[in-house]
Design a protein around this motif. Sequence first.
Motif, PDB file in Angstrom:
ATOM      1  N   UNK A 190       0.837  -1.212   0.000  1.00  0.00           N
ATOM      2  CA  UNK A 190       0.000   0.000   0.000  1.00  0.00           C
ATOM      3  C   UNK A 190       0.859   1.245   0.000  1.00  0.00           C
ATOM      4  N   UNK A 191       1.934   1.237   0.790  1.00  0.00           N
ATOM      5  CA  UNK A 191       2.819   2.407   0.856  1.00  0.00           C
ATOM      6  C   UNK A 191       3.580   2.564  -0.456  1.00  0.00           C
ATOM      7  N   UNK A 192       3.965   1.442  -1.068  1.00  0.00           N
ATOM      8  CA  UNK A 192       4.684   1.497  -2.351  1.00  0.00           C
ATOM      9  C   UNK A 192       3.866   2.217  -3.409  1.00  0.00           C
ATOM     10  N   UNK A 193       2.639   1.763  -3.645  1.00  0.00           N
ATOM     11  CA  UNK A 193       1.837   2.351  -4.720  1.00  0.00           C
ATOM     12  C   UNK A 193       1.397   3.764  -4.355  1.00  0.00           C
ATOM     13  N   UNK A 199       9.251   4.582  -0.166  1.00  0.00           N
ATOM     14  CA  UNK A 199      10.180   5.505  -0.808  1.00  0.00           C
ATOM     15  C   UNK A 199      10.802   4.913  -2.063  1.00  0.00           C
ATOM     16  N   UNK A 200      10.878   3.595  -2.137  1.00  0.00           N
ATOM     17  CA  UNK A 200      11.260   2.981  -3.409  1.00  0.00           C
ATOM     18  C   UNK A 200      10.210   3.312  -4.463  1.00  0.00           C
ATOM     19  N   UNK A 201       8.949   3.344  -4.027  1.00  0.00           N
ATOM     20  CA  UNK A 201       7.879   3.780  -4.930  1.00  0.00           C
ATOM     21  C   UNK A 201       8.075   5.209  -5.390  1.00  0.00           C
ATOM     22  N   UNK A 202       8.503   6.086  -4.474  1.00  0.00           N
ATOM     23  CA  UNK A 202       8.772   7.472  -4.860  1.00  0.00           C
ATOM     24  C   UNK A 202       9.887   7.538  -5.902  1.00  0.00           C
TER      25      UNK A 202
END
Length: 532
Positions: free
Chosen positions: A306-309, A453-456
């Motif tokens: 959820x945090x990734x997307x 933050x990898x998603x960012x």
Amino acid sequence: MFYRMLNVVTSARYETRRVRKQINVLQALDVAKTQLYHFTTIVIAGMGFFTDAYDLFSISLITDLLGRIYYSDGKLPTDAALALNCIAFVGTVIGQIFFGWLGDRMGRKYIYGVTLKLMVLCSLASGLSFSHKPKDVIATLCFFRFWLGIGIGGDYPLSATIMSEYANKKTRGTFIAAVFAMQGLGNLAAGAVVLIISAKFKNTPAYKADEFGQADYVWRIVLMFGAVPALLTYYWRMKMPETARYTALIAKNLKQAASDMTSVLDIEIPIEKEEMDAIGRQDEFGLFSMEFFHRHGRELLGTTMCWLVLDIVFYSLNLFMKDIFNGIGWFDDGTNMDPLEQTYKIARTQAIITLSGTLPGYFFTVAFIDKLGRIRIQLVGFTMMTIFILGLAGPYNYWHDNKKAHIGFAIMYASIFFFANFGPNSTTFILPTEIFPTRLRSTCHGISGAVGKIGAIIGVVWFVLYGQGRTQKSLLMLAGCNLIGVMFTLALPESKGMSLEDITGEIDEVQEVPIGSPGIDDGAEFIHSVVF
């Protein structure tokens, strides 16, 4: 017949429920009335997030200015733009994992001070460079922003964990959301500082005589200002006692935990021998054990995905707001504009979006998180973000060709941020600090945030390398990310109104209590009922 009736009467009299026996010091925290120390903790922890947001979002406001100052064509090269936008996030990933782990090993308070020192020093150093050569300036800026990112990353799990472990169970979500809402104020402060400084410089005679020389001071002052809020709260961070949950459940020092909480709660907390024995019997399974996988593996997958997307969407729309608005003709051609005038207009647009959408979203979460629950808010947030992003992407040519519709575009854009913050941007921060055991709480929050933050970083790489001139496709991709978030939210448990120990099952000691006994809350969460 007589014996049957006697059994019925006896059964009715001795029907019991097994309730979890909470440690006295933790029970005192769970039921404590809202006091001054709660608000003090919100401010102290929240100022760290104010600084985090200021440092992360201010760079997007000055990247065009750096291109105008140091490069002959007025634009940052692709590799320089990618490095400036990504490097702090790379540091944040490392900081969240490393300092999150240290927070569970060495204590929340001690590591909290280390991260703050790192943020102060690197914010100041970000405004310095060894020469005025473009490559040297960019390299120096990237170096210090990497270490700044490490400090910011450490602040995430520690701020969340400290607030959750201080709060009572009825208003815990409100308190954690209030800490996170300082991110919105930090975002607004970044725009406000850029507006003030750029307006101040562009109206001076020195700037009119040497615009590029004077503009060089602007970005340095903007970045160095990030040290101020962090520095102001350092003393108060060091005055905070260690959280009682860390001291009691990890350090296993109940006397110290009771003493620390007595000083802030102003009550007497008794220590019982049975509590010491209960703590000694608790499971000590590790993060990479099969026991953790069975108990919390699904939850960790849910929080990380959820945090990734969410961060792919949230940081893409924040950091590349200028490019998206420029794609519909919101800004004039920057190359024909005064450098500081261009910076001023970019900051003004960000400030408008923040005031109209971002901040109200945070405030709604603070007001309703403990009424509606985390999961409901996250599901609604992801869904509404999808709808508004599709509203921008579907008729994109209409927004591009019709200048009168630009205000409508801005309103819908602000609505995305409203539901991001009254939605998954807040709840992805809150949930990981409630649903994992105390000895792994900071670590699991750090892992969840690091994947975010990898998603960012994914969002930044996409927009820098592939998103130029493909705004419509990029928006459709972001809408798809939100739908993935909806799916993984369904794997997460609701934690509203429950003690942290009831959520995680850390205190396994139970007692059998007759139904209706004094002190037993009829609305409490019981383990199960038995009838003799």
